[in-house]
Scaffold this active site. Structure first.
Site, PDB file in Angstrom:
ATOM      1  N   ASP A  99       0.823  -1.220   0.000  1.00 57.14           N
ATOM      2  CA  ASP A  99       0.000   0.000   0.000  1.00 57.14           C
ATOM      3  C   ASP A  99       0.849   1.258   0.000  1.00 57.14           C
ATOM      4  O   ASP A  99       0.678   2.148  -0.819  1.00 57.14           O
ATOM      5  CB  ASP A  99      -0.991  -0.006   1.178  1.00 57.14           C
ATOM      6  CG  ASP A  99      -0.321  -0.248   2.538  1.00 57.14           C
ATOM      7  OD1 ASP A  99       0.900  -0.500   2.600  1.00 57.14           O
ATOM      8  OD2 ASP A  99      -1.040  -0.202   3.559  1.00 57.14           O
ATOM      9  N   ASP A 102       7.168   3.585   3.542  1.00 54.83           N
ATOM     10  CA  ASP A 102       7.496   4.695   4.426  1.00 54.83           C
ATOM     11  C   ASP A 102       8.990   4.621   4.742  1.00 54.83           C
ATOM     12  O   ASP A 102       9.816   5.132   3.991  1.00 54.83           O
ATOM     13  CB  ASP A 102       6.604   4.543   5.664  1.00 54.83           C
ATOM     14  CG  ASP A 102       6.646   5.732   6.582  1.00 54.83           C
ATOM     15  OD1 ASP A 102       7.024   6.808   6.132  1.00 54.83           O
ATOM     16  OD2 ASP A 102       6.297   5.584   7.761  1.00 54.83           O
ATOM     17  N   LYS A 130       6.324   7.303   0.134  1.00 57.67           N
ATOM     18  CA  LYS A 130       6.559   8.481   0.981  1.00 57.67           C
ATOM     19  C   LYS A 130       8.065   8.592   1.186  1.00 57.67           C
ATOM     20  O   LYS A 130       8.607   8.161   2.202  1.00 57.67           O
ATOM     21  CB  LYS A 130       5.841   8.230   2.321  1.00 57.67           C
ATOM     22  CG  LYS A 130       5.438   9.478   3.070  1.00 57.67           C
ATOM     23  CD  LYS A 130       5.102   9.147   4.506  1.00 57.67           C
ATOM     24  CE  LYS A 130       3.668   8.808   4.740  1.00 57.67           C
ATOM     25  NZ  LYS A 130       3.373   8.586   6.184  1.00 57.67           N
ATOM     26  N   PHE A 151       0.089  11.927   7.409  1.00 59.42           N
ATOM     27  CA  PHE A 151      -0.561  10.657   7.714  1.00 59.42           C
ATOM     28  C   PHE A 151      -1.685  10.403   6.721  1.00 59.42           C
ATOM     29  O   PHE A 151      -2.674  11.123   6.649  1.00 59.42           O
ATOM     30  CB  PHE A 151      -1.068  10.584   9.160  1.00 59.42           C
ATOM     31  CG  PHE A 151      -1.258   9.156   9.570  1.00 59.42           C
ATOM     32  CD1 PHE A 151      -0.207   8.439  10.114  1.00 59.42           C
ATOM     33  CD2 PHE A 151      -2.462   8.500   9.333  1.00 59.42           C
ATOM     34  CE1 PHE A 151      -0.348   7.094  10.428  1.00 59.42           C
ATOM     35  CE2 PHE A 151      -2.613   7.150   9.641  1.00 59.42           C
ATOM     36  CZ  PHE A 151      -1.560   6.458  10.195  1.00 59.42           C
ATOM     37  N   ARG A 164     -10.174   2.411   5.895  1.00 61.89           N
ATOM     38  CA  ARG A 164      -9.745   1.608   4.746  1.00 61.89           C
ATOM     39  C   ARG A 164     -10.759   1.673   3.612  1.00 61.89           C
ATOM     40  O   ARG A 164     -10.414   1.526   2.449  1.00 61.89           O
ATOM     41  CB  ARG A 164      -9.576   0.135   5.157  1.00 61.89           C
ATOM     42  CG  ARG A 164      -8.421  -0.136   6.112  1.00 61.89           C
ATOM     43  CD  ARG A 164      -8.151  -1.638   6.163  1.00 61.89           C
ATOM     44  NE  ARG A 164      -7.347  -2.048   7.302  1.00 61.89           N
ATOM     45  CZ  ARG A 164      -6.011  -2.037   7.349  1.00 61.89           C
ATOM     46  NH1 ARG A 164      -5.327  -1.604   6.312  1.00 61.89           N
ATOM     47  NH2 ARG A 164      -5.360  -2.450   8.410  1.00 61.89           N
TER      48      ARG A 164
END
Ligand code: IMP
Ligand code: MG
Length: 179
Positions: A99, A102, A130, A151, A164
């Site tokens: 998904d 990070d 990200k 976030f 979600r």
């Protein structure tokens, strides 16, 4: 639910268009090869179900579930496998569907672990990247969108298991998680 969204980053239509393009690219790159598409639960679920329907060739699907040891601020880079693949991957091309990347710790560990099983290849497709918070270099083969250091929730991505089911990708308001 929508009251806690500060900003819609990626609309439903933008998601659909980018995913169609990714599906075409993947179909071209893996044509004639044995491909196993591996979703990392739970966050990639919605992205993966849309993406695989844009891949126009025979493929197999499987899922893994992993969790980071310790808390997010002091991650060791070791991940615990909660659910493993159901099949062997030797001589199979593996495409991991994530998904959001990070720190990169999860995928670095997972990719190295899968490579020990002698697959034909292990590549990574992530919906979101990200890059601002990357701690480990990971070679990402397909990226849907780059996102800022905020976030993110929606389209499979959660905060405490909520959000979600938002059909778009958005930024969660600070007050929704800093209480
Ligand atoms: P990392 O790349 O090892 O730091 O971990 C990536 C995982 O952290 C993703 O699969 C998500 O589950 C979670 N994550 C990272 N950033 C966000 C975010 O902005 N919102 C929600 N979950 C996130
Ligand atoms: Mg995740």
């Amino acid at each position: 639910m929508k009251d806690n969204i500060q900003e819609v980053l990626i609309s439903e239509q933008a998601l659909a268009e980018r995913i169609e393009a990714l599906g075409k690219e993947i179909t071209k790159d893996y044509e004639g090869k044995k491909l196993l598409v591996v979703g990392i639960l739970k966050g990639s679920n919605i992205f993966m179900s849309d993406l695989v329907r844009k891949i126009d060739m025979p493929i197999q699907l499987d899922f893994m579930m992993v969790s980071s040891y310790g808390n997010a601020t002091a991650s060791t880079g070791v991940v615990k496998i909660i659910k493993d693949l159901e099949q062997s991957i030797d001589d199979t091309h593996v495409l991991i569907i994530e998904d959001i990347i990070d720190s990169g710790l999860t995928l670095k560990y997972l990719k190295e672990m899968l490579q020990t099983r002698k697959p034909a290849s292990v590549h990574i497709c992530t919906l979101l990247d990200k890059p601002a918070r990357r701690k480990e270099t990971v070679d990402v083969n397909y990226v849907g969108f780059k996102v800022p250091d905020a976030f993110i929730v929606g389209y499979g991505i959660d905060y405490a298991e909520y959000y979600r089911n938002l059909p778009y990708v958005g930024i969660l308001k600070r007050e929704a998680y800093e209480k």
